[in-house]
Scaffold this motif. Structure first.
Motif, PDB file in Angstrom:
ATOM      1  N   HIS A   1       0.862  -1.185   0.000  1.00  0.00           N
ATOM      2  CA  HIS A   1       0.000   0.000   0.000  1.00  0.00           C
ATOM      3  C   HIS A   1       0.896   1.231   0.000  1.00  0.00           C
TER       4      HIS A   1
ATOM      5  N   SER B   1      -1.698  -0.808  -3.995  1.00  0.00           N
ATOM      6  CA  SER B   1      -2.885  -0.010  -3.670  1.00  0.00           C
ATOM      7  C   SER B   1      -2.458   1.376  -3.219  1.00  0.00           C
TER       8      SER B   1
ATOM      9  N   PHE C   1      -6.661  -0.284  -6.702  1.00  0.00           N
ATOM     10  CA  PHE C   1      -5.974  -1.577  -6.626  1.00  0.00           C
ATOM     11  C   PHE C   1      -5.452  -1.898  -8.027  1.00  0.00           C
TER      12      PHE C   1
ATOM     13  N   ILE D   1      -8.853  -1.352   2.279  1.00  0.00           N
ATOM     14  CA  ILE D   1      -7.881  -1.712   1.241  1.00  0.00           C
ATOM     15  C   ILE D   1      -7.043  -2.903   1.678  1.00  0.00           C
TER      16      ILE D   1
ATOM     17  N   SER E   1      -7.232  -6.669  -0.001  1.00  0.00           N
ATOM     18  CA  SER E   1      -6.001  -7.216  -0.587  1.00  0.00           C
ATOM     19  C   SER E   1      -5.629  -8.546   0.070  1.00  0.00           C
TER      20      SER E   1
END
Length: 193
Positions: free
Chosen positions: A7, A37, A67, A168, A172
């Protein structure tokens, strides 16, 4: 199969170029299957539009959760498998949104709340990899005037940026777990010819 999730803390605009093969390697040195992300605006340049039906349309938003998924496990890359994985990712996002009290309807690879579009997504292939982009509106600001849209914050006013990061990370992780679970099922299944 090892899939790395990273991320990004920095904000950047999704212009469509991250759907290119080896983007994670070229930009961040991440080799192999991955999910990258981040949060930021989206304005897809005409030359980066992958979906032929979207040519000539405005595809933009002031703030989205993005994403980018890339898989290398299938050679040559298979567009059908890629679209199946895209739907898995979208359905996992739908499940995660429910945990935040947000009920969605799924039509194909798009999620809607009260008939307003929450997400955009595309799947494609290159000679070496399968790529997926999934973007979820954080706010509906800056989206095209001719499309009814809604953002994550507008679905539940008590939500904040920390909630988006948690969403997120959970989506993921759940996607990686789902793909790995499928791989494990393959390795324990007796086949007959």
């Amino acid at each position: 199969m090892k899939i790395i999730h990273q991320h990004l803390k920095e904000t950047s605009c999704y212009d469509g170029s991250p759907i290119q093969p080896l983007w994670a390697l070229d930009k961040y040195g991440i080799k192999g299957s991955s999910i990258i992300s981040w949060m930021g605006p989206m304005e897809i340049k005409a030359e980066n539009i992958v979906d032929v039906e979207d040519v000539g349309l405005e595809i933009k938003s002031d703030n989205m959760a993005h994403f980018i998924v890339e898989h290398f496990d299938c050679q040559p890359a298979d567009i059908r498998i890629c679209y199946h994985r895209q739907r898995i990712l979208v359905m996992l996002l739908k499940e995660e949104l429910r945990s935040f009290g947000i009920e969605c309807k799924r039509r194909g690879d798009d999620l809607f709340v009260n008939s307003k579009k929450l997400t955009v997504s595309i799947a494609t292939i290159s000679p070496t990899s399968m790529k997926i982009h999934l973007g979820m509106n954080i706010t509906s600001e800056g989206t095209p005037d001719d499309v009814k849209t809604i953002g994550f914050f507008e679905c539940n006013e008590s939500l904040n940026e920390k909630d988006i990061v948690n969403l997120i990370n959970n989506v993921s992780k759940n996607y990686i777990d789902e793909i790995n679970d499928i791989e494990q099922d393959i390795t324990k299944t007796r086949s007959f010819y």
